[in-house]
Write a protein that holds these residues in place. Sequence first.
Motif, PDB file in Angstrom:
ATOM      1  N   PRO A  47      -1.312   5.594  -8.461  1.00 32.89           N
ATOM      2  CA  PRO A  47      -0.424   5.701  -9.626  1.00 32.89           C
ATOM      3  C   PRO A  47      -1.211   6.106 -10.868  1.00 32.89           C
ATOM      4  N   ALA A  48      -0.571   6.896 -11.715  1.00 31.38           N
ATOM      5  CA  ALA A  48      -1.252   7.383 -12.918  1.00 31.38           C
ATOM      6  C   ALA A  48      -1.658   6.226 -13.836  1.00 31.38           C
ATOM      7  N   ALA A  49      -0.910   5.123 -13.785  1.00 28.00           N
ATOM      8  CA  ALA A  49      -1.178   4.007 -14.698  1.00 28.00           C
ATOM      9  C   ALA A  49      -2.365   3.144 -14.259  1.00 28.00           C
TER      10      ALA A  49
ATOM     11  N   ALA B  83      19.768 -10.894   5.815  1.00 31.04           N
ATOM     12  CA  ALA B  83      19.596 -10.923   7.274  1.00 31.04           C
ATOM     13  C   ALA B  83      19.366 -12.341   7.779  1.00 31.04           C
ATOM     14  N   ASP B  84      19.253 -13.283   6.864  1.00 35.63           N
ATOM     15  CA  ASP B  84      18.974 -14.686   7.193  1.00 35.63           C
ATOM     16  C   ASP B  84      17.635 -14.846   7.930  1.00 35.63           C
ATOM     17  N   ALA B  85      16.663 -13.988   7.557  1.00 40.07           N
ATOM     18  CA  ALA B  85      15.346 -14.068   8.190  1.00 40.07           C
ATOM     19  C   ALA B  85      14.664 -15.390   7.846  1.00 40.07           C
ATOM     20  N   ASP B  86      13.626 -15.718   8.598  1.00 42.65           N
ATOM     21  CA  ASP B  86      12.940 -16.997   8.380  1.00 42.65           C
ATOM     22  C   ASP B  86      11.636 -16.825   7.595  1.00 42.65           C
ATOM     23  N   PHE B  87      10.822 -15.857   8.016  1.00 46.69           N
ATOM     24  CA  PHE B  87       9.508 -15.668   7.383  1.00 46.69           C
ATOM     25  C   PHE B  87       9.191 -14.172   7.332  1.00 46.69           C
ATOM     26  N   ALA B  88       8.341 -13.800   6.386  1.00 45.45           N
ATOM     27  CA  ALA B  88       7.907 -12.397   6.342  1.00 45.45           C
ATOM     28  C   ALA B  88       6.534 -12.283   5.696  1.00 45.45           C
ATOM     29  N   VAL B  89       5.831 -11.248   6.112  1.00 50.05           N
ATOM     30  CA  VAL B  89       4.583 -10.854   5.446  1.00 50.05           C
ATOM     31  C   VAL B  89       4.662  -9.353   5.218  1.00 50.05           C
ATOM     32  N   GLY B  90       3.820  -8.834   4.343  1.00 50.27           N
ATOM     33  CA  GLY B  90       3.824  -7.390   4.131  1.00 50.27           C
ATOM     34  C   GLY B  90       2.586  -6.950   3.378  1.00 50.27           C
ATOM     35  N   CYS B  91       2.479  -5.650   3.260  1.00 48.61           N
ATOM     36  CA  CYS B  91       1.242  -5.005   2.842  1.00 48.61           C
ATOM     37  C   CYS B  91       1.385  -4.395   1.443  1.00 48.61           C
ATOM     38  N   GLY B  92       0.308  -4.418   0.658  1.00 46.41           N
ATOM     39  CA  GLY B  92       0.365  -3.890  -0.700  1.00 46.41           C
ATOM     40  C   GLY B  92      -0.129  -2.463  -0.843  1.00 46.41           C
ATOM     41  N   TYR B  93      -0.855  -1.953   0.153  1.00 46.61           N
ATOM     42  CA  TYR B  93      -1.516  -0.655  -0.058  1.00 46.61           C
ATOM     43  C   TYR B  93      -0.816   0.529   0.595  1.00 46.61           C
ATOM     44  N   LYS B  94       0.314   0.271   1.255  1.00 44.79           N
ATOM     45  CA  LYS B  94       1.009   1.399   1.884  1.00 44.79           C
ATOM     46  C   LYS B  94       2.066   1.919   0.904  1.00 44.79           C
ATOM     47  N   TYR B  95       3.334   1.611   1.152  1.00 44.02           N
ATOM     48  CA  TYR B  95       4.397   2.158   0.290  1.00 44.02           C
ATOM     49  C   TYR B  95       4.474   1.447  -1.060  1.00 44.02           C
ATOM     50  N   LEU B  96       3.692   0.379  -1.251  1.00 42.49           N
ATOM     51  CA  LEU B  96       3.678  -0.265  -2.577  1.00 42.49           C
ATOM     52  C   LEU B  96       2.558   0.296  -3.452  1.00 42.49           C
ATOM     53  N   ASN B  97       1.773   1.194  -2.905  1.00 42.63           N
ATOM     54  CA  ASN B  97       0.812   1.980  -3.710  1.00 42.63           C
ATOM     55  C   ASN B  97      -0.205   1.134  -4.483  1.00 42.63           C
TER      56      ASN B  97
ATOM     57  N   LEU C 209      -2.401  -3.463  -7.935  1.00 43.76           N
ATOM     58  CA  LEU C 209      -1.186  -3.650  -7.129  1.00 43.76           C
ATOM     59  C   LEU C 209       0.059  -3.651  -8.011  1.00 43.76           C
ATOM     60  N   GLU C 210      -0.030  -4.313  -9.166  1.00 41.25           N
ATOM     61  CA  GLU C 210       1.152  -4.365 -10.025  1.00 41.25           C
ATOM     62  C   GLU C 210       1.574  -2.951 -10.458  1.00 41.25           C
ATOM     63  N   CYS C 211       0.584  -2.117 -10.765  1.00 38.83           N
ATOM     64  CA  CYS C 211       0.913  -0.721 -11.124  1.00 38.83           C
ATOM     65  C   CYS C 211       1.627  -0.028  -9.966  1.00 38.83           C
ATOM     66  N   GLY C 212       1.155  -0.303  -8.755  1.00 37.30           N
ATOM     67  CA  GLY C 212       1.780   0.323  -7.586  1.00 37.30           C
ATOM     68  C   GLY C 212       3.208  -0.157  -7.394  1.00 37.30           C
ATOM     69  N   VAL C 213       3.408  -1.465  -7.465  1.00 38.24           N
ATOM     70  CA  VAL C 213       4.759  -2.017  -7.287  1.00 38.24           C
ATOM     71  C   VAL C 213       5.689  -1.459  -8.367  1.00 38.24           C
ATOM     72  N   ASP C 214       5.151  -1.308  -9.566  1.00 39.58           N
ATOM     73  CA  ASP C 214       5.966  -0.770 -10.666  1.00 39.58           C
ATOM     74  C   ASP C 214       6.458   0.652 -10.388  1.00 39.58           C
TER      75      ASP C 214
END
Length: 442
Positions: free
Chosen positions: A45-47, A232-246, A312-317
């Motif tokens: 991200p440019a920021a 979806a009434d899911a129970d638990f989740a994990v996920g990644c910061g460097y792929k689509y969250l940039n 990461l915050e810049c990416g999520v933004d």
Amino acid sequence: MTTRSDCLALDAADPLAPLRAQFSLARADDQGVIYLDGNSLGALPAATAARVAAVVDDEWGVGLIRSWNTAPRLGGPRSGQAGWIHLPQIIGDKIATLIGAGAEEVVVADSTSINLYKILSAAMAVSVAQTRSPASARLQILSERTNFPTDLYIAETLAQAHGFKLVLADADDILAQLNDHVGILMLTHVNYRTGRMYRMTDLTKAAHTAGALVVWDLAHSAGAVPVDLKGADADFAVGCGYKYLNGGPGAPAFAWAHPRHVAWMDRAGWRQPLSGWLGHAAPFEFTPDYRPGAGMARFICGTPPMLSLAALECGVDTVLAAQPYGGLAAIRDKSIALTDLFIALVESRCEGHGLTLVTPREADDRGSQASFAHATGAYQVVQALIARGVIGDFRAPDILRFGFTPLYTRFIDVWDAVNHLEQVMTTGEWREPRFNVRGVVT
Ligand SMILES: Cc1ncc(COP(=O)(O)O)c(C=O)c1O
């Protein structure tokens, strides 16, 4: 067949087109790079550079250790809540809006692998607590044979340590394998190799009907496809910061547990296995005994990495910035259009060159990537493309993988990439020995 000028027209009409300016792609563009690997490492991200520089120069350089309490919040959720220390929750709240979770339900910490270790431990504990009699003991973790290896390795280790058994099934066989021995169904929403996407609501419901809890790995879905964990009434989740969250290479990951399970953890005083000091209820009391922090705070282990969190915050933004343009629904529409176009162009223009689509043709069944198998030259074809500036990647043994990030991938990129692929295949360029040299990372 779609022409190059059709693609230019599609880009001109694309409502998300202005969002590309959020990324620092000018130099890559000048070099003719076509980036189709945002599913592995999101673009810069440019920021980010200025934000990280400010954290370094001002918050670290001048604020020094005071910044844990005083680093300013310049906006967004919890605006005014100063201090680095809140960043895992602040960014967690932002990610929550992208995955159908609520405020204070997501924490950012560690890597996806480590978060899975903690979250799967929680799922096992909840499952054991919910299973009433030993006769109905649910000691199986059910997963998919081609799930990402880290998920299988972590599950195998935990299963061995806690008397569970990891059972693997083919993707089409998951439902049939749900029986009263299964305590936890652990799946990756979008498969890293094939791009196949599970129907989260249906599978979660089926698992619950069978008496199992569900852990979702959102590494290839957060920021790419609409996810509604609570819907979806899911129970638990994990996920990644460097792929689509940039979020940048090795960006911290995230973890979520449904509030009903967090309430149980609070009631039971459950401690996650990596019970570090910053997940303690009162870390700065420095007591010798561990008392888990309330809610998701217990899933923090050690000191959060501020430079990485700032990036990461810049990416999520960049993903949140899509909100006025239709948000994830618009991202999804464009993702389907990009992947449909890519598949159609490859199949028509590279016909007869041994490329076989492995991603589901049905858009509802795939994430934001398209993968093709090539029996003898998948690695070499990817290398030949990279030499031309078309960056996808290879997944052993035979997959060419291309990711499409609607925030910055253009229709013209798709057209030009396939044009290169056609040339690589028709000339046999990929057979040149220089494309057979393997790096550690493929
Ligand atoms: C589906 C999935 N889960 C987990 C991981 C591992 O993530 P990390 O290396 O950040 O622990 C990856 C990495 O690509 C992945 O694709």
